[in-house]
Design a protein around this motif. Structure first.
Motif, PDB file in Angstrom:
ATOM      1  N   GLU A   1       0.907  -1.148   0.000  1.00 29.21           N
ATOM      2  CA  GLU A   1       0.000   0.000   0.000  1.00 29.21           C
ATOM      3  C   GLU A   1       0.941   1.190   0.000  1.00 29.21           C
ATOM      4  N   GLN A   2       0.869   2.014  -1.044  1.00 33.94           N
ATOM      5  CA  GLN A   2       1.957   2.948  -1.311  1.00 33.94           C
ATOM      6  C   GLN A   2       2.291   3.883  -0.155  1.00 33.94           C
ATOM      7  N   PHE A   3       1.300   4.356   0.573  1.00 36.96           N
ATOM      8  CA  PHE A   3       1.560   5.334   1.622  1.00 36.96           C
ATOM      9  C   PHE A   3       2.188   4.699   2.870  1.00 36.96           C
ATOM     10  N   SER A   4       2.211   3.374   2.929  1.00 42.48           N
ATOM     11  CA  SER A   4       2.831   2.681   4.059  1.00 42.48           C
ATOM     12  C   SER A   4       4.340   2.598   3.933  1.00 42.48           C
ATOM     13  N   TYR A   5       4.878   2.961   2.758  1.00 40.62           N
ATOM     14  CA  TYR A   5       6.314   2.827   2.526  1.00 40.62           C
ATOM     15  C   TYR A   5       7.034   4.164   2.349  1.00 40.62           C
ATOM     16  N   GLY A   6       6.300   5.256   2.434  1.00 40.49           N
ATOM     17  CA  GLY A   6       6.968   6.539   2.318  1.00 40.49           C
ATOM     18  C   GLY A   6       5.973   7.678   2.231  1.00 40.49           C
ATOM     19  N   PRO A   7       6.374   8.878   2.649  1.00 43.64           N
ATOM     20  CA  PRO A   7       5.505  10.047   2.543  1.00 43.64           C
ATOM     21  C   PRO A   7       5.020  10.254   1.117  1.00 43.64           C
ATOM     22  N   ARG A   8       3.764  10.612   0.997  1.00 44.63           N
ATOM     23  CA  ARG A   8       3.118  10.865  -0.286  1.00 44.63           C
ATOM     24  C   ARG A   8       3.146   9.629  -1.204  1.00 44.63           C
ATOM     25  N   GLY A   9       3.273   8.462  -0.594  1.00 41.93           N
ATOM     26  CA  GLY A   9       3.196   7.225  -1.353  1.00 41.93           C
ATOM     27  C   GLY A   9       4.349   6.993  -2.295  1.00 41.93           C
ATOM     28  N   PHE A  10       5.546   7.440  -1.920  1.00 38.93           N
ATOM     29  CA  PHE A  10       6.697   7.344  -2.820  1.00 38.93           C
ATOM     30  C   PHE A  10       7.853   6.657  -2.129  1.00 38.93           C
ATOM     31  N   ASN A  11       8.298   5.539  -2.698  1.00 35.55           N
ATOM     32  CA  ASN A  11       9.513   4.874  -2.243  1.00 35.55           C
ATOM     33  C   ASN A  11      10.180   4.245  -3.459  1.00 35.55           C
ATOM     34  N   PRO A  12      11.067   4.989  -4.132  1.00 39.70           N
ATOM     35  CA  PRO A  12      11.666   4.496  -5.375  1.00 39.70           C
ATOM     36  C   PRO A  12      12.525   3.259  -5.186  1.00 39.70           C
ATOM     37  N   ASP A  13      12.928   2.961  -3.938  1.00 42.04           N
ATOM     38  CA  ASP A  13      13.791   1.807  -3.711  1.00 42.04           C
ATOM     39  C   ASP A  13      13.015   0.497  -3.641  1.00 42.04           C
ATOM     40  N   LEU A  14      11.691   0.569  -3.451  1.00 40.48           N
ATOM     41  CA  LEU A  14      10.930  -0.662  -3.269  1.00 40.48           C
ATOM     42  C   LEU A  14      10.958  -1.564  -4.507  1.00 40.48           C
ATOM     43  N   PRO A  15      10.687  -1.057  -5.727  1.00 43.60           N
ATOM     44  CA  PRO A  15      10.831  -1.929  -6.891  1.00 43.60           C
ATOM     45  C   PRO A  15      12.253  -2.449  -7.067  1.00 43.60           C
ATOM     46  N   ARG A  16      13.239  -1.642  -6.679  1.00 43.46           N
ATOM     47  CA  ARG A  16      14.637  -2.072  -6.791  1.00 43.46           C
ATOM     48  C   ARG A  16      14.934  -3.234  -5.854  1.00 43.46           C
ATOM     49  N   VAL A  17      14.343  -3.203  -4.647  1.00 43.49           N
ATOM     50  CA  VAL A  17      14.553  -4.300  -3.702  1.00 43.49           C
ATOM     51  C   VAL A  17      13.951  -5.585  -4.250  1.00 43.49           C
ATOM     52  N   VAL A  18      12.789  -5.491  -4.876  1.00 45.73           N
ATOM     53  CA  VAL A  18      12.182  -6.680  -5.470  1.00 45.73           C
ATOM     54  C   VAL A  18      13.064  -7.226  -6.581  1.00 45.73           C
ATOM     55  N   ARG A  19      13.574  -6.335  -7.434  1.00 45.74           N
ATOM     56  CA  ARG A  19      14.465  -6.765  -8.516  1.00 45.74           C
ATOM     57  C   ARG A  19      15.757  -7.366  -7.946  1.00 45.74           C
ATOM     58  N   TRP A  20      16.319  -6.721  -6.922  1.00 46.93           N
ATOM     59  CA  TRP A  20      17.537  -7.222  -6.274  1.00 46.93           C
ATOM     60  C   TRP A  20      17.304  -8.599  -5.670  1.00 46.93           C
ATOM     61  N   ALA A  21      16.161  -8.800  -5.006  1.00 43.22           N
ATOM     62  CA  ALA A  21      15.865 -10.095  -4.390  1.00 43.22           C
ATOM     63  C   ALA A  21      15.775 -11.192  -5.441  1.00 43.22           C
ATOM     64  N   ARG A  22      15.145 -10.899  -6.584  1.00 44.73           N
ATOM     65  CA  ARG A  22      15.019 -11.902  -7.643  1.00 44.73           C
ATOM     66  C   ARG A  22      16.392 -12.273  -8.216  1.00 44.73           C
ATOM     67  N   ARG A  23      17.275 -11.276  -8.299  1.00 44.49           N
ATOM     68  CA  ARG A  23      18.580 -11.518  -8.923  1.00 44.49           C
ATOM     69  C   ARG A  23      19.576 -12.182  -7.972  1.00 44.49           C
ATOM     70  N   THR A  24      19.559 -11.790  -6.717  1.00 46.02           N
ATOM     71  CA  THR A  24      20.554 -12.296  -5.768  1.00 46.02           C
ATOM     72  C   THR A  24      20.083 -13.536  -5.029  1.00 46.02           C
ATOM     73  N   MET A  25      18.779 -13.797  -5.006  1.00 45.57           N
ATOM     74  CA  MET A  25      18.232 -14.984  -4.335  1.00 45.57           C
ATOM     75  C   MET A  25      17.346 -15.728  -5.325  1.00 45.57           C
ATOM     76  N   PRO A  26      17.938 -16.372  -6.331  1.00 46.03           N
ATOM     77  CA  PRO A  26      17.149 -16.954  -7.420  1.00 46.03           C
ATOM     78  C   PRO A  26      16.192 -18.048  -6.983  1.00 46.03           C
TER      79      PRO A  26
END
Length: 379
Positions: free
Chosen positions: A83-108
């Motif tokens: 839920e976007q507002f749970s991860y940062g003010p004004r519903g913005f956390n640019p690192d969240l998609p990156r963490v998902v991508r990082w998890a897929r790549r580093t923990m196959p």
């Protein structure tokens, strides 16, 4: 036994819809699996599950603690409750998609399930248009990079489903477990007259929802005096409905889940309009139907097909926006129609979303996938 980590910063918050969803999901999965909830702040006890504060004193947007934790644990399934507002003010956390991508790549061997309880704010005015410009790509990045995506309603799937073929709808069940009770005893407990006609509303009251409730209450009050019972956290907003009530207003601020169940048993009729129409992500609506409360709600552009079908079966009254007041007044005037709704709702509770079906849907994501399989990652 598999290892499952569930991420939600607000998992520790009392009476938070997605926090509640996270806790009972962890409890249900924990019967058969090793489950840890990854949150922010003191978590309290979650039956069958562990809790880890991976944020500490860091701001919501700082996901460094989450990355460090995951890099040492490598769960079989990582569930991101979004839920976007749970991860940062004004519903913005640019690192969240990156963490998902990082998890897929580093923990196959780790599958990443993103549960989209929300998507992004629509550009209906200047403020929301600004949020839309960054929330939309944020949501799209999450969906693209996930191993699998659950949307809480058809509306989310229609917006984002084409970005990930492993997408489906998993509706939100009732957020209130039924407590066996006697309505007459509960009225005595809560100071509600035994002979009163109780019209109830449960959950958030925003300004747009207030404007939906006003004509409904006016139409009912023209027919009969009522006791309007509000259950939720927006007592100040509910108090603004007092002039529309020919009768009495009683409010119950932030009662416990068990007491919410007891209070719902006192309702003769529930008003549950939503600015975007009822949908499968409305746990408060599911609670009303699950408790057999005769309920009036409205259809919107994103109302799920299965809810339309259940309304045709008579589990609740599904109205158009322009007929909400008329529909509410008609049901207030008809004991037989309300009795029929109550009977149908209680007899068909198994057709509504359930906690057990949600747990099973998450478990179905557990089988491992080969490295490189699944949706392509953003580059």
């Amino acid at each position: 036994m598999a290892r499952i980590d569930i991420v939600f910063p607000g998992a520790h918050l009392p009476q938070d819809g997605i926090g509640d969803h996270t806790r009972w999901l962890a409890e249900g999965l924990g019967v058969r699996h090793d489950v840890t909830v990854l949150g922010r702040g003191k978590g309290g006890d979650i039956p069958n599950a562990e809790y880890a504060d991976v944020w500490g004193a860091r701001p919501l947007r700082d996901l460094g603690g989450l990355r460090r934790y995951l890099s040492t644990q490598h769960p079989d399934l990582l569930v991101i409750q979004f839920e976007q507002f749970s991860y940062g003010p004004r519903g913005f956390n640019p690192d969240l998609p990156r963490v998902v991508r990082w998890a897929r790549r580093t923990m196959p061997r780790t599958r990443v399930l993103v549960f989209m309880h929300e998507t992004y704010t629509m550009p209906t005015r200047a403020g929301t248009a600004a949020m839309w410009t960054y929330q939309r790509p944020q949501a799209r990045g999450l969906v693209r990079n996930a191993s699998q995506v659950f949307h809480s309603c058809d509306g989310g799937l229609s917006r984002l489903g084409k970005l990930n073929r492993a997408s489906s709808v998993v509706p939100v069940p009732s957020n209130i477990v039924r407590v066996a009770t006697d309505p007459a005893s509960e009225r005595l407990r809560w100071g509600i007259d035994q002979d009163a006609f109780v019209v109830g509303t449960f959950g958030h009251i925003t300004e747009p929802r207030l404007l939906q409730l006003v004509p409904m209450l006016r139409a009912i009050s023209e027919i009969r005096p009522i006791t309007l019972a509000y259950v939720g956290k927006d007592v100040a907003m509910a108090d603004r409905l007092r002039p529309e009530v020919r009768g009495r207003l009683v409010t119950f601020e932030r009662p416990s889940p068990a007491d919410v169940s007891r209070l719902l048993s006192t309702f003769d009729l529930a008003l549950a309009p939503f600015i975007d129409g009822v949908s499968a992500r409305r746990g408060s609506f599911a609670a009303l139907v699950d408790h057999g409360v005769p309920t009036v709600t409205n259809r919107g552009a994103n109302t799920d097909r299965f809810l339309v079908d259940l309304a045709k079966m008579g589990l609740f009254e599904l109205s158009t926006n322009d007929l909400l007041a008329e529909t509410a007044a008609r049901l207030a005037a008809s004991d037989p129609q309300r009795d029929a709704l109550r009977t149908a709702a209680l007899a068909n509770r198994d057709l509504m979303p359930s906690r057990a079906s949600t747990v099973e849907a998450v478990e179905a994501c557990l089988p491992p996938v080969q490295v490189g399989a699944g949706p392509a990652l953003d580059t």
